[in-house]
Scaffold this motif. Structure first.
Motif, short mmCIF file in Angstrom:
data_model
loop_
_atom_site.label_atom_id
_atom_site.label_comp_id
_atom_site.label_asym_id
_atom_site.label_seq_id
_atom_site.Cartn_x
_atom_site.Cartn_y
_atom_site.Cartn_z
N GLU A 96 0.89 -1.22 -0.13
CA GLU A 96 0.22 0.45 -0.17
C GLU A 96 0.63 1.14 -0.63
OE1 GLU A 96 -2.76 -0.06 3.56
OE2 GLU A 96 -4.14 -1.85 2.40
N LEU A 97 1.76 0.97 1.26
CA LEU A 97 2.28 2.75 1.19
C LEU A 97 3.73 2.58 -0.81
CD1 LEU A 97 4.72 4.34 2.59
CD2 LEU A 97 6.43 2.71 2.62
N VAL A 98 3.93 1.49 -1.37
CA VAL A 98 4.91 1.83 -2.75
C VAL A 98 3.12 2.56 -3.63
CG1 VAL A 98 5.37 0.70 -4.40
CG2 VAL A 98 6.35 0.44 -2.42
N ALA A 99 2.71 1.64 -3.18
CA ALA A 99 1.65 2.16 -4.20
C ALA A 99 1.30 3.29 -3.86
CB ALA A 99 -0.05 0.91 -4.62
N TRP A 100 0.85 3.77 -3.42
CA TRP A 100 0.52 5.22 -2.60
C TRP A 100 1.22 6.08 -3.53
CZ3 TRP A 100 1.99 8.82 1.80
CH2 TRP A 100 0.56 9.97 1.27
N PHE A 101 2.72 5.91 -3.54
CA PHE A 101 3.45 6.86 -3.58
C PHE A 101 3.43 7.15 -4.97
CE2 PHE A 101 7.24 6.57 0.24
CZ PHE A 101 6.27 7.27 0.67
#
Length: 387
Positions: A96-101
């Motif tokens: 989720e972190l990578v996708a949000w970034f």
């Protein structure tokens, strides 16, 4: 947490879940001027904690994205944190972190590569979820409570020669999932994951730093080693060249990045290494790619902002005995090629004859939100409280 703050974080979590569901993609640059340019240390922590740190700094908007005037540079290592009992949650959280970034414009959130990111297409390249679950179950029996059973590891490596140790599968890259590799591969191919970012004429941001020997591998002329734009271009071009010819399997970058395996040991190169002046590391710092480098061979005149190394490890490798280790704080190292000084805080003014490292890995999962500092690229100062 007051309702407006909670609402912003919940909006960001929703944005992230939608980004994951949409599959690997990257939002192109939008050209909006950014008033605040900040570096975030290794985000190896629950995604909601990353968001709470950004909220504490006043960087989150009500729409669930970073505020438009904010540019954020993430120094790499977006995966792998927490105990074995949290593996599934940590795996989802990191994605989720990578996708949000990546859903932010490419000129707003700059994603730099760390060794844990590259492991998805390196040490973990031969695994799907089923094979990794098998290997990890065996690794968990071999590596327990910080101790490796040597006989058990020999058998483990005969069965899984694509990795260097059981500990790596049980702990170091223990939150791997195949979907993470899909995202990393996509972001590499669209050139969203970068090796380095030039934040100014002599200001470079990257995961673990480069020395003169590392830059020689790229063919960069020695007289250009303090030119952050030339250094970033050389490093990014080295990655891009290998990615262009990469047809799957392990991604290697000759002289700069070598994933680990049973035959050669742990991974080496500029995404793994740390500065050290320990006498026992003297021989290890002479070759490249490597896991340690002598800071006295850093490019003079260049300031490098790095993640990868928490304060406790810096103190150990640099022989610092005064004071005590602290998570969350920005730290620095200054050397003139002979003398090496390390201290907490942003670096003091330096000369063109000195090389500077700024360390921003604050052990995010271990540090209170209010104590975690970001680094301001324009003021070259540590930032803790909201502005």
């Amino acid at each position: 947490m007051n309702p407006p703050r909670d609402a912003r974080i919940q909006a960001a979590l929703t944005r992230a879940r939608h980004a994951v569901e949409a599959g690997p993609r990257s939002t192109p640059p939008d050209g909006v001027p950014r008033r605040r340019r900040l570096v975030l240390g290794d985000p190896q922590a629950p995604f909601d904690k990353v968001l709470r740190i950004l909220e504490h700094q006043g960087l989150l908007g009500e729409d669930g994205w970073l505020k438009p005037d904010v540019q954020l540079v993430s120094v790499g290592d977006h995966f792998d944190w927490g105990p074995p009992s949290e593996r599934d949650a940590a795996s989802r959280s990191a994605l989720e972190l990578v996708a949000w970034f990546a859903a932010h414009p490419a000129d707003q959130v700059l994603l730099l590569l760390g060794n844990h990111d590259l492991a998805r297409v390196g040490e973990m390249a031969g695994f799907d979820d089923a094979r990794f679950a098998m290997a990890q179950a065996e690794a968990d029996r071999v590596y327990q409570h910080g101790v490796t059973d040597e006989a058990g590891e020999r058998a483990f490596l005969e069965r899984w020669p694509q990795v260097p140790t059981a500990e790596l599968v049980a702990r170091d890259f223990g939150n791997f999932r195949q979907v993470q590799r899909d995202w990393v591969e996509h972001l590499l191919r669209v050139r969203r994951f970068r090796a380095a970012y030039a934040a100014g004429p002599a200001l470079l941001v990257l995961h673990a730093g480069v020395t003169d020997e590392d830059l020689a591998v790229t063919g960069l002329a020695r007289e250009r080693s303090a030119d952050a734009h030339a250094v970033a271009q050389a490093l990014n071009s080295a990655v891009d060249e290998q990615v262009a010819g990469w047809r799957g399997g392990r991604l290697e970058i000759p002289g700069l990045h070598q994933p680990g395996d049973a035959a050669h040991g742990e991974g080496t190169g500029i995404f793994y290494h740390r500065p050290s002046v320990k006498p026992e590391d003297a021989e290890r710092t002479r070759r490249t790619p490597r896991r340690r480098f002598d800071p006295r061979r850093l490019p003079a005149g260049l300031t490098q902002v790095l993640g990868h190394t928490r304060d406790k490890r810096i103190r150990e490798l640099m022989g610092v005995t005064s004071g005590s280790a602290r998570d969350g704080v920005v730290r620095h190292l200054v050397t003139d090629g002979a003398r090496v000084e390390c201290a907490h805080g942003a670096p003091p003014p330096t000369s063109a004859a000195e090389a500077v490292l700024v360390f921003v890995d604050g052990g995010m999962s271990h540090c209170p939100v209010e104590d975690y500092e970001l680094f301001d690229l324009d003021t070259r100062a540590a930032v803790r409280a909201a502005r």
